[in-house]
Design an enzyme around this catalytic site. Structure first.
Site, PDB file in Angstrom:
ATOM      1  N   GLY C 131       0.785  -1.700  -0.124  1.00  0.00           N
ATOM      2  CA  GLY C 131      -0.046   0.074   0.235  1.00  0.00           C
ATOM      3  C   GLY C 131       0.543   1.190  -0.079  1.00  0.00           C
ATOM      4  O   GLY C 131       2.198   1.316   0.193  1.00  0.00           O
ATOM      5  N   CYS C 132       0.129   2.129  -0.324  1.00  0.00           N
ATOM      6  CA  CYS C 132       1.402   3.897  -0.423  1.00  0.00           C
ATOM      7  C   CYS C 132       1.215   4.258   1.073  1.00  0.00           C
ATOM      8  O   CYS C 132       2.571   4.397   1.036  1.00  0.00           O
ATOM      9  CB  CYS C 132      -0.194   4.840  -1.085  1.00  0.00           C
ATOM     10  SG  CYS C 132      -1.479   4.834  -0.753  1.00  0.00           S
ATOM     11  N   PHE C 133       0.231   4.642   2.205  1.00  0.00           N
ATOM     12  CA  PHE C 133       0.830   4.860   3.178  1.00  0.00           C
ATOM     13  C   PHE C 133       1.963   4.153   3.345  1.00  0.00           C
ATOM     14  O   PHE C 133       3.282   4.403   4.831  1.00  0.00           O
ATOM     15  CB  PHE C 133      -0.374   5.231   4.460  1.00  0.00           C
ATOM     16  CG  PHE C 133      -0.905   5.931   4.106  1.00  0.00           C
ATOM     17  CD1 PHE C 133      -0.458   7.113   4.168  1.00  0.00           C
ATOM     18  CD2 PHE C 133      -2.271   5.799   3.733  1.00  0.00           C
ATOM     19  CE1 PHE C 133      -1.292   8.123   4.131  1.00  0.00           C
ATOM     20  CE2 PHE C 133      -2.922   7.411   3.770  1.00  0.00           C
ATOM     21  CZ  PHE C 133      -2.531   8.676   3.982  1.00  0.00           C
TER      22      PHE C 133
END
Lengths: 321, 321, 321, 321
Positions: C131-133
Site C-alpha cells: 500500500g502507498c501509506f
C-alpha cells in the site's frame, strides 16, 4: 464609536484587521500608519478593500484621535517602538506581535486569549495577542489542563502560507509551494513557549514534552491541528469537559462530527472535535490563522476591553468553498 | 554520446533541461555553469534531482569538453555573453532566451520550432528556441497560415507560474496567486513578434491583428490557449488540414476530443483540438511551458541537430493528475 | 520483451502503470482488460496517453499471450477473481490490491517491498504490491527495526487525492477538497497491519503502538509522512543506519537536507531525512503514492522478477514544479 | 424583520444564501426546505454554519410564516413547482434558477440585475435572479450598450468549480480538476440568451456576435472575464462612461488598477477595469459566482424589494488570500 489606529499597516494581519474593522458597527478607523506606504491608498496594498474606503496610509501617529492602537508590527518592533516613543498612558494597545506574550514583571500586557483570560482582558489596558499556532493548540488543550489530565502531547499542525507574511521568499514562491508539503522548526517552534505558559497556569505540574511538528500547507488560510495524548476517560467525558470549558466562549464550537478546515476559514471560529482511540484522546482543532489566529482575535479582545458584545463585528461568513 | 554544457543553470528552464538530459540515453551532461551557485551541488538548487547526480555547479566554461551548449540565461544575457566571449566556431548553441528569435542578417540563429523549420534545424549550428506562449499559439495557427486562410486572430492563453521564473515577486507569491486569476501585458506580449514572423513566412499577406490576452493561472505548469478566427471551411476541412500539417510531427497530437491541460503537463506534447461554431473556428492548444515551451523543445532541437531520433529522451510520462 | 497484461484498467493505478509501461524499453503491453470500458480506446479514459497508443480496452483475457499479469482491481476483487478463474500456473502475477499482503499459509504471494524482500521477489511468481501509506511509513522505519530500536511510533502522513481512487465522492469533490484539510481513519488505517507485519519480521519483540493519523491533503499526488519516536542514538548514528540499510536500494535517497514533497512527485523515489530533537528521532519520508506507492513499485517488482536492471523504465523525471 | 424561506436548501447557492442571511440584521430565516435532507441539521450539509444555527431542514412549506421565498432549485424545477403548487399571491419570490430569466408575457418575473432594473425590482413581486456568467459579462457591457457603441464582442471567462454545483462528476473530481484547465460550451453557453436580452434593451440595433469561451478554472469561487471589442473612444471616455453608469450602484467598482479575482471573492462586489489597446477596448470584470453571481445578488434584490438599504447584510469581508 471606538476610534482605532493601526501601526504597521501594510502586512497581512493589518489588511485583515482593516477589512474587519471597516464593517464593525462600533468602530471608526482613524488612521493606518505605514512608513513604507505613507501617502498611498489602502486599496493600493489591500486590494480587497476596493469600494470600501478611500483612506490613505499616513506616517503620522495622532494618538489623541484614537482610543485603541493596534500594533501589526514585525516581531521585536513593538517593543522597540514602545521603548523609543511615549504613547499616552490611557491609550489602549493591542499588540499582534510576539513581544509581550511572555508574562513578566516588566510589563503589564495581558495575554489576549479570551477563552482563558476573559476577565483580565476586560480590565486590561495592554493586550498581547496570541500567536496563530498557539491559539489553535491551546484551545485544544486548555480543558485537559484545567482538569489536570495533560500528559505528553503530540501535535502536528499544518498552516496556510499567509502565516509566513507578505515578504516573498523561497518557501512562499507559488511555483515551489503549490501542491507541496514540507516541515519546519520541528519540535522548536517559538509558539511553544506561550502554549506551555498557559497550560501550566491551569495544570501547575505539567512538565512533559509537547512534541510539535509544524507543516507548511499548500493553501493560504487556516491551521488544522491534530493532537493526541494518553487519556483515561471516555470520549463522553472528554466532550463534556470541552463543552463545559467553552460554554461561555461563543467562537469555540465543539462538534461531534469530523471537521474540515474550510468550516472556519474566513471566520473567527475555532472548531474542536474529540475522539477516543485505544488509550489516546485525539483532538482536532481548526482556525483561520489570520482571523481567530490574529486579527479577529485582536478585535475580540478590543470588544472585551471596551465592554461591547464580544461577537460585535465578527459575524463573518465562512468562505466554505 | 553527445556532450552537453549549460550556462545559467539555476533557473527553472535549466532545472528542467537537466532533469531531462540526465535520463537522455545519448547525452552526457558535462558541466552546468552558474556564477551564483558555483560550488554548490545541483541538488541544492534542483531538489528533484536527488539521487540522480552528484554534480556541482561550476563557474568554468570548458568549451572543448562539449558538443553543444545550452543558454538558459535571462533575456538579453545570451547576446551580451556572445558579444563579450569567443566560443569555438564549431560548438553548437541552443539559446532558450529571446535574444536571437528575431531573424536578422546579423546572426545565423535558426528559429527552433521543429514543426516549422525541421530541415533548417537539422543543418543549423545555432538555434533560437521559441518562447512558450509563442509555441502554443504558433502550433495552433501554422496550418491555417500554410493554407492562406488566416484572418484576425483572437487568443486567450493562461499560463502557469513557472513561466515567470524563479525570482520571487508579488505575482508569484503563493498567498496572492493561489486561487487567483489576473491578466498581464494584454495585446502587447513580447511573443507576438515571433508569432507574426512565423505566420507571415507561410502567409505573406497576413497583416490583421492577433489579439492576445495572456492570463496568470493558479497552477505551476502549462499553457492552455483558446484561439478563434473566422473560417469558411468545415470542421472536417480544418481537421484534415491540421492532421496533414502535423503528419511528421511526433509531438503534436490533433484530437477530436475536448482536451484538458494536464494531458500534456510534464510531456513534450502539444495537443490541438478544433471545433467549428457559426463562422468561427475554435482551436484549443495545450503545452507544458517548461517542456514543449522551453527545455523539451531545446532537446528536440538538439536531437535534430545531431541526427538522433527526434523523440530520443523525450518519452516523458504525463503527470496526468 | 516481457509481455504484460492488466486487469482493471480504468482506475488511477492502471493509468499510471500504462503510462510507465508504454515507455519501458523491455515491455510490450499486450492487453488492458476492463469490463466497463471494453471497446473504448485507452486514451478515452487515460487522456495523458494521447499520441502514445491506439490500443483499446478488451474484455478478453488471453493469458497465453503474456508473461505477467497486473491486477489493478478493487480491494477484494483479486481474490474473488483468482478463486473463480484458473490462470496458467506459470503466469507471473503482481497484485496492486490489498488482498494478499497479509502473509498466510494459504497463498504464495510475496510482499513486494523491494527494500525489504528483494531476494524473495526475484524468485517469486506472485507479488502482493504494498500500500502507498505502508510504503512511505515502512521505508522510514525499517532501518530502526533492523537495529532493534523501535519504540512507540508517532506518524502523521498527508496524502494526495488520487489515493482515494477515480470514483467521485464528497471528499474528492474539488469544491470541497480545494484548500481544505481533514483527517480520516485516525489510529485505524488498514495499512497498519502490513506495516506491523514487516516491522516485526525485523524486530520480533516490537509490540508498541504505531499511532497513525492519515490526513487528506489538497493536492493530487504524493504522501508526506512525519514520523518520530524515542531514540537514544545521535543523528549521525541514525544517518549511518539509514545509509547502510538502503545502500543497495536505488530508489531510496537519504538526504541531509530538509525535503519537500515535490522532489519525489512523478518519480519512483522515496526521499528520507532524519533529525534529532531532544530524545526524539524525527524521520520525514516522501513518495509519490501512484508511483513508488503503487504502479512504479509494481514495475520495480516486475523488473526484479524478470532479472532486469531494477531501474529499467523507472528513470522518471520529477515534475518538480 | 423580514421572514424568509428557502426551497432546495442542500446546494451551494442555498448554503451561501443561508450563510449570508444568518447574519443579515433584518432577516429571520424561518425554514429551509429540502426533500432529500428533511430532518437533518443545516450544519450536517453546510458545515460552515457550525455554531451559528441549530435549525434543521424541513419537508414542509409553511408559506404563511414567511414574506419571501427563495428558490435554489435546479434549472427547470422552479417552473415545475409553481405550475404544480399554489403559493400565496402576495408572497414575494426570488428564483435563482434560469426558469424565468427570459422575458415573456406568460410570467411577471422581473430580471433581477439591480444595476439594470433597480426601479422595477423595487416594485416587483417575483424576481428571476441572473446567472453568474451573465452577471459578470452584462456588468462589463451595459455602459457600452447604453452608449450605443456595442460591436462584436469577444469574451473569455474562467469560473470556479462551485459554478457546477454540488453533485460530483468527472470535471469536478479533485484529482482531475486540480491544476487543470479546460473549455466547455464554447460559443454556446446558455447565459448568452439573457446577456443579449439585456443588451438589446439598451442598444436595440445590436445584433453582432457575442463570442464567449467559458473556461473551467482550478479554483472554487469566482469568475474572471476578459472582454474586448472595437471602440472608437479613448480610455478616459470609457472610464467616464462606466463611472457614470454605475454611480448609484454600490457593489460595482470601476478601478484604474489592473484587478485580480481575489479582490472580490467572498464579496458581493463586481470590480471592473478598462484599458484601450489599438482600436480595442479591454474590459476586465470579476465577481464571486456564488455571491454577486447568485445568492448575494438575490439578497440585494430582496433588500430592494423590501425597501431596505441595498447594502444591508452584504458588507462581506473579502477573503483576499
Amino acid at each position: 464609536m471606538i476610534k482605532a489606529g493601526i501601526i504597521g499597516g501594510a502586512g497581512y494581519t493589518a489588511g485583515e484587521l482593516i477589512r474587519i474593522l471597516i464593517n464593525h458597527p462600533q468602530v471608526e478607523l482613524v488612521f493606518v500608519n505605514s512608513t513604507s506606504n505613507a501617502g498611498n491608498k489602502l486599496t493600493d496594498v489591500h486590494g480587497g478593500l476596493l469600494g470600501e474606503t478611500d483612506m490613505s496610509f499616513t506616517d503620522q501617529l495622532p494618538y489623541n484621535t484614537i482610543d485603541v492602537l493596534f500594533f501589526c508590527t514585525a516581531h521585536g518592533d513593538t517593543k522597540k517602538f514602545l521603548e523609543a516613543n511615549t504613547v499616552p498612558s490611557d491609550l489602549k494597545i493591542i499588540d499582534l506581535s510576539t513581544d509581550y506574550r511572555k508574562e513578566s514583571s516588566e510589563h503589564d500586557f495581558v495575554y489576549g486569549l479570551p477563552e482563558l483570560n476573559k476577565e483580565q482582558i476586560k480590565r486590561a489596558k495592554h493586550i498581547a495577542n496570541p500567536g496563530c499556532f498557539a491559539t489553535a493548540i491551546q484551545l485544544a488543550l486548555l480543558p485537559l489542563a484545567k482538569d489536570q489530565v495533560l500528559t505528553e502531547v503530540h501535535v502536528n499542525a499544518i498552516t496556510g502560507s499567509t502565516g509566513a507574511g507578505v515578504k516573498p521568499g523561497a518557501t512562499s514562491h507559488f511555483s515551489w509551494r503549490e501542491n507541496n508539503i514540507s516541515v519546519y522548526k520541528a519540535f522548536e517552534h517559538q509558539h511553544l513557549a506561550e502554549i506551555r505558559q498557559s497550560l501550566t497556569h491551569l495544570q501547575n505540574n505539567f512538565t512533559e514534552d509537547i512534541n510539535f511538528i509544524p507543516v507548511r500547507g499548500n493553501f493560504t488560510r487556516g491551521i488544522f491541528a491534530s493532537i493526541y495524548l494518553k487519556y483515561d476517560g471516555s470520549v463522553e467525558d472528554a466532550e463534556k469537559l470541552y463543552q463545559e470549558f467553552y460554554k461561555d466562549s461563543p467562537f469555540v464550537i465543539v462538534t461531534d462530527k469530523n471537521p474540515d478546515l474550510k468550516q472556519v476559514v474566513n471566520t473567527n471560529k475555532c472548531v474542536l472535535h474529540v475522539e477516543k482511540h485505544g488509550n489516546k484522546l485525539l483532538i482536532l482543532s481548526c482556525i483561520d490563522n489570520l482571523v481567530k489566529g490574529a486579527s479577529g482575535q485582536a478585535i475580540h479582545n478590543m470588544n472585551l476591553m471596551f465592554g461591547l458584545n464580544e461577537k460585535e463585528g465578527l459575524g463573518l461568513k465562512a468562505s466554505a468553498f
